[in-house]
Design an enzyme around this catalytic site. Structure first.
Site, PDB file in Angstrom:
ATOM      1  N   LYS A 156      -3.167   0.608   1.935  1.00 31.82           N
ATOM      2  CA  LYS A 156      -3.155  -0.768   1.428  1.00 31.82           C
ATOM      3  C   LYS A 156      -4.545  -1.123   0.940  1.00 31.82           C
ATOM      4  O   LYS A 156      -5.538  -0.889   1.635  1.00 31.82           O
ATOM      5  CB  LYS A 156      -2.751  -1.718   2.544  1.00 31.82           C
ATOM      6  CG  LYS A 156      -3.034  -3.175   2.230  1.00 31.82           C
ATOM      7  CD  LYS A 156      -2.403  -4.082   3.217  1.00 31.82           C
ATOM      8  CE  LYS A 156      -3.418  -4.886   3.956  1.00 31.82           C
ATOM      9  NZ  LYS A 156      -2.815  -5.928   4.775  1.00 31.82           N
TER      10      LYS A 156
HETATM   11  C1  R5P Z   1      -6.227  -7.998   6.600  1.00 33.11           C
HETATM   12  O1  R5P Z   1      -6.896  -7.192   7.236  1.00 33.11           O
HETATM   13  C2  R5P Z   1      -4.886  -8.131   6.977  1.00 33.11           C
HETATM   14  O2  R5P Z   1      -4.482  -6.845   7.337  1.00 33.11           O
HETATM   15  C3  R5P Z   1      -3.840  -8.686   6.010  1.00 33.11           C
HETATM   16  O3  R5P Z   1      -2.646  -8.126   6.410  1.00 33.11           O
HETATM   17  C4  R5P Z   1      -4.025  -8.402   4.557  1.00 33.11           C
HETATM   18  O4  R5P Z   1      -5.219  -8.891   4.083  1.00 33.11           O
HETATM   19  C5  R5P Z   1      -2.848  -8.892   3.706  1.00 33.11           C
HETATM   20  O5  R5P Z   1      -2.695 -10.241   3.774  1.00 33.11           O
HETATM   21  P1  R5P Z   1      -3.110 -11.223   2.598  1.00 33.11           P
HETATM   22  O6  R5P Z   1      -2.047 -11.062   1.532  1.00 33.11           O
HETATM   23  O7  R5P Z   1      -3.089 -12.581   3.198  1.00 33.11           O
HETATM   24  O8  R5P Z   1      -4.447 -10.808   2.080  1.00 33.11           O
END
Ligand code: R5P
Length: 256
Positions: free
Chosen positions: A173
């Site tokens: 990710k």
């Molecule tokens: C960050 O470390 C977290 O793992 C979140 O899951 C990630 O940033 C995704 O969430 P968002 O779409 O709010 O950025």
């Protein structure tokens, strides 16, 4: 590929189109009671029918999500620092693989911080987690590029994502950037895109559209869904972009 690992991966990245809408609600592990996540039962549980998987910590899973709800779990297993620190990179593996199995996790997730002072620690933690996951057929999602000060361009993100894949992550990710296809094309495993800070619904849908158009296997989106004024409509719109091929404009027009 090991049967169990492949089976678990197919629960997350749907084989019909090799895409996924992962709902990320793990923010509290370093951000505390993030806006929109104060009351998980009322704000998040109604969104679950529209998510392909749910990324969260074991504390929130055990206390807030009914075990009878049929949703694949991506369990955040790294931790150790908070937003009160300038440097978020001082993380370790904070959950055992046995507990992840007890919770029936479909995957475990850990962050690496390439270029940070704790770069080595994160990369070695990832390699160790992959070793443990392989023992039981549990895939590892590596999370890259979280933090305040860094240039999230294709050069940096392709480096970070490739290192995660080289260490054995099954999914990576990261963030969307210009020339994103370069990030995807040099990574041998599926890449999914985080939503980042809350923006307008149309803008977040455009990010999702551009990400999948340029090769992402989908999104791992949090704040742009659960902080939306219409979170159910927003996750339906994200699904329409990721799974049904709608443009951001079309998804916004039909769902929001
Ligand atoms: C960050 O470390 C977290 O793992 C979140 O899951 C990630 O940033 C995704 O969430 P968002 O779409 O709010 O950025």
């Amino acid at each position: 590929m090991d049967y169990g690992l492949k089976n678990r991966l197919s629960r997350i990245i749907k084989p019909k189109d090799n895409r996924t809408v992962m709902l990320a609600i793990d923010h509290g592990y370093f951000m505390g009671p993030t806006s929109g996540l104060e009351d998980i039962k009322s704000s998040i549980v109604p969104l679950l029918p529209y998510a392909d998987s749910l990324m969260l910590t074991r504390g929130i899973l055990r206390s807030q999500v009914d075990a009878a709800i049929d949703i694949p779990i991506v369990l955040r297993v790294s931790g150790g620092t908070s937003i009160l620190k300038d440097d978020l990179s001082d993380e370790d593996i904070a959950v055992s693989m046995e507990d992840a199995i007890r919770l029936n996790a479909s995957a475990v997730a850990l962050s690496i911080f390439i270029g940070s002072k704790n770069e080595r620690q994160g990369v070695i933690n990832l390699a160790r987690l992959v070793d443990k996951g392989n023992r039981y057929g549990i895939p590892v999602l590596a999370v890259t590029a979280v933090g305040r000060e860094m240039t999230r361009d294709a050069r940096y993100l392709s480096l970070a994502v490739r290192i995660a894949a080289e260490m054995g992550a099954s999914i990576v990710k990261t963030y969307y950037c210009d020339d994103f296809e370069r990030v995807v094309d040099t990574c041998p495993v599926p890449v999914i895109v985080a939503g980042g800070k809350k923006t307008g619904e149309k803008q977040a849908l455009e990010l999702a559209y551009n990400a999948v158009k340029n090769g992402a296997a989908g999104v791992d989106m949090g704040r742009n869904i659960f902080q939306s004024g219409k979170p159910i409509n927003m996750i339906m719109a994200v699904r329409a972009v990721v799974h049904d091929g709608l443009t951001a404009e079309e998804a916004y027009g039909t769902k929001l």
